[in-house]
Design a protein around this motif. Sequence first.
Motif, PDB file in Angstrom:
ATOM      1  N   THR A  69      98.896  20.267  27.333  1.00 30.84           N
ATOM      2  CA  THR A  69      98.327  20.598  28.742  1.00 30.84           C
ATOM      3  C   THR A  69      96.854  20.203  29.153  1.00 30.84           C
ATOM      4  N   PRO A  70      96.955  19.382  29.179  1.00 31.97           N
ATOM      5  CA  PRO A  70      95.428  18.742  29.696  1.00 31.97           C
ATOM      6  C   PRO A  70      95.254  18.978  31.229  1.00 31.97           C
ATOM      7  N   SER A  71      96.379  18.906  32.018  1.00 32.42           N
ATOM      8  CA  SER A  71      95.779  20.236  33.005  1.00 32.42           C
ATOM      9  C   SER A  71      95.345  21.282  33.446  1.00 32.42           C
ATOM     10  N   LEU A  72      95.161  21.989  31.904  1.00 33.29           N
ATOM     11  CA  LEU A  72      95.141  23.321  32.096  1.00 33.29           C
ATOM     12  C   LEU A  72      93.476  23.649  31.148  1.00 33.29           C
ATOM     13  N   ASN A 375      96.918   8.208  20.307  1.00 33.61           N
ATOM     14  CA  ASN A 375      97.285   9.390  21.235  1.00 33.61           C
ATOM     15  C   ASN A 375      97.139   9.267  22.688  1.00 33.61           C
ATOM     16  N   LEU A 376      98.247   9.988  23.363  1.00 36.79           N
ATOM     17  CA  LEU A 376      98.558  10.055  24.322  1.00 36.79           C
ATOM     18  C   LEU A 376      97.968  10.536  25.907  1.00 36.79           C
ATOM     19  N   ASN A 377      97.388  11.949  24.655  1.00 35.57           N
ATOM     20  CA  ASN A 377      95.963  13.133  25.726  1.00 35.57           C
ATOM     21  C   ASN A 377      95.774  11.850  25.841  1.00 35.57           C
ATOM     22  N   LEU A 378      94.618  11.218  25.734  1.00 35.42           N
ATOM     23  CA  LEU A 378      93.604  10.560  26.284  1.00 35.42           C
ATOM     24  C   LEU A 378      93.905  10.290  27.802  1.00 35.42           C
ATOM     25  N   LEU A 379      95.408   9.657  27.897  1.00 37.57           N
ATOM     26  CA  LEU A 379      96.104   8.708  29.352  1.00 37.57           C
ATOM     27  C   LEU A 379      96.135  10.239  30.263  1.00 37.57           C
ATOM     28  N   MET A 380      96.887  11.174  29.134  1.00 39.85           N
ATOM     29  CA  MET A 380      97.436  12.076  29.958  1.00 39.85           C
ATOM     30  C   MET A 380      95.936  12.845  31.211  1.00 39.85           C
ATOM     31  N   LEU A 381      94.277  12.844  30.085  1.00 37.88           N
ATOM     32  CA  LEU A 381      93.895  13.701  30.279  1.00 37.88           C
ATOM     33  C   LEU A 381      92.607  12.689  31.018  1.00 37.88           C
ATOM     34  N   GLU A 382      92.758  11.728  31.685  1.00 36.87           N
ATOM     35  CA  GLU A 382      92.162  10.545  32.851  1.00 36.87           C
ATOM     36  C   GLU A 382      92.613  10.909  33.501  1.00 36.87           C
ATOM     37  N   LEU A 383      94.538  10.845  33.131  1.00 33.30           N
ATOM     38  CA  LEU A 383      95.174  11.271  34.876  1.00 33.30           C
ATOM     39  C   LEU A 383      94.913  12.403  35.340  1.00 33.30           C
ATOM     40  N   VAL A 384      94.770  13.582  34.885  1.00 31.45           N
ATOM     41  CA  VAL A 384      94.464  15.319  35.270  1.00 31.45           C
ATOM     42  C   VAL A 384      93.303  14.767  35.990  1.00 31.45           C
ATOM     43  N   GLU A 385      91.746  14.216  35.175  1.00 31.62           N
ATOM     44  CA  GLU A 385      90.676  14.508  35.487  1.00 31.62           C
ATOM     45  C   GLU A 385      90.875  13.649  37.113  1.00 31.62           C
ATOM     46  N   ILE A 386      91.671  12.517  37.101  1.00 27.18           N
ATOM     47  CA  ILE A 386      91.311  11.818  38.948  1.00 27.18           C
ATOM     48  C   ILE A 386      92.145  12.683  39.685  1.00 27.18           C
ATOM     49  N   GLY A 387      92.988  13.138  39.174  1.00 30.70           N
ATOM     50  CA  GLY A 387      94.026  14.022  40.223  1.00 30.70           C
ATOM     51  C   GLY A 387      93.462  15.546  40.587  1.00 30.70           C
ATOM     52  N   LYS A 388      92.909  16.066  40.270  1.00 34.40           N
ATOM     53  CA  LYS A 388      91.639  17.111  40.705  1.00 34.40           C
ATOM     54  C   LYS A 388      91.295  16.473  41.735  1.00 34.40           C
ATOM     55  N   ARG A 389      89.925  15.034  41.538  1.00 37.11           N
ATOM     56  CA  ARG A 389      88.764  15.261  42.425  1.00 37.11           C
ATOM     57  C   ARG A 389      90.206  14.303  43.442  1.00 37.11           C
ATOM     58  N   TYR A 390      91.292  14.964  43.300  1.00 39.04           N
ATOM     59  CA  TYR A 390      92.332  14.374  44.769  1.00 39.04           C
ATOM     60  C   TYR A 390      93.414  15.557  45.442  1.00 39.04           C
TER      61      TYR A 390
END
Length: 437
Positions: A69-72, A375-390
Motif C-alpha cells: 500500500t505505497p499510497s499510505l 520488485n513491483l513496489n518500486l514502480l508503484m512507489l514512484e507512481l504514488v510519489e508523482i501522483g501526490k504532487r499532482y
Amino acid sequence: MKTSPLQFAKKSLNTGANVLGRLHKSASVAGLSALRVAKGEQMDAYLLKDAFMQMGVTYIKLGQFIASTPSLFPREYVLAFADCLDATPPVPFAKMQAVLTEELTDDGRGLDDIFAFIDPVPLASASIAQVHKAVLKDGRKVALKIQKPDVGAIMQTDLGVLHGAFWAMERLLPMMKTANLAPIIDEIRTRMTAETDFLAEARHIDKFREFLEKTGSQHITAPKVHHDLSTKRVLVMDLLVGKSLVDESLLSDIAQSNHTTPQKVMADVLDTWFLSLMMTGEFHADLHAGNLMYLTDGRIAFLDFGLMGQIKPSSLQACFSLVQSLQLNDYHGMAQAMVDIGMTHSHDKIKVGQLADDLKAMMDKVHGSPQETDNLNLLMLELVEIGKRYGVHFPRDFALLTKQLLYFDRFMVTLAPEMELFEGERLKVVIEERASN
C-alpha cells in the motif's frame, strides 16, 4: 459443531492466557528494539521490520500491508517491508490436529470417523494457516487448510494494542493528527479478519466456480469446497494434483503435450481473470504464478482465494488505461488516463504534458534499477510519489489491481513472451468497458 459449557470455559481460560502471553511477548520485543536504539542503532524502517518478524502473524501481515500500500506509507517503509514474506515454519501436527478436533468433532464423532488418513507433513505453511493432504472415509482425496492455533485471538489482541497506540499518538503528537491513522488500522483489521474467515474464502471460491459454470469454461477450474466439513478455521477442498506455473519443468511438460501450448495456457488464465472481474465485480488479488496450477488433466487451477479485491468501473478503467499506456511507453496516455477518468481532485489544474514528462522520468528511473524485474513496489512507489504532487487520488483497491496486472505482465515474459496483456478478446473487453463509462 456444538461446544459444551466445560469446553467453552476451558477455551475462554486458554484464550485469556494466550492474550496475556501475547501482550508479554509484544512488550518484550518492543523492549529489545528500544535497547538496540539505546545502544546506538538508528530507529529506522529495517529495525521495525525485524521487530515485526519476531512478533509473528499480525505484524507479518501488517508488514505485507505496508509493502503493498505505497499510497499510505512512506517510501522507506514500503521498501523495507517488501521482503516480509508470508511463509513460516510449520506448526507441529499435534497442534494442528487439535484445531481439527475442536472444529470438526463433537461428543459423538472423532477425526477417525471423518478421515481415513491425514498426512502430518504439510504441503505448505504460511503465517495464518498450513495445508495438509488427507483422505476422507469414502476415499476422496482432499486438501485441508487449517488455521494455526490462536491466530484469531493473537490478531485481535495485536490489533487492539495497535489501535490504542495509534489513538494515543494522534492525541499526544500534533504532527500525527494529519496522518489520520485510525482508518489505516481499520483497513488492516478488515483485511486480516477476512483472511482468517475461511467461510468467506469458501464463498469466493463458490462464486468463482459458479462463474466458470455459467461461462462454460473447460480449461480453468478451482478446488471444490466441502461445506459440511468447513468452518471459519478449517477449509476442506478437493485435492488438485499438478505443477505450479513457476515450476521449471512445466514448460517441457507442456511442450510434450498435444493439446495445449504455453501461449494457450497464458491466454486461458488472462481471459478467465478479466472476464470474471467484469462479471462478478471482484478479482483474485494474489494470482501470482505460484497460485496457478497446471493439472495433470491439462486444466489450470486458480488457488488461494484469501485475498480478493473489489473495484469500481471508473477505477477499473483507470488501471486498464494506465497499464496499457505503460506497456506502450505512452506517457502522455498514462497522464491523460489519470486526469480523464476521475483519479485527480482538480482536473482543470493538471498540466498533462508536465505530468507525462514526470512519468517518463519515473520510468527511466525504474528501468535503470536492478530491482525492475523482481520488485513491483518500486514502480508503484514512484507512481504514488508523482501522483501526490499532482493531487491524484488512488481508490482503495487500485494498488491491488494494478499490481495484479503487472504480475501478469511479468510472468508472461517467462511463459509467453510474445503475447500482450491487452489483445484479442481482452482488448475488446477493455474497449467496451471504456465505452460504457
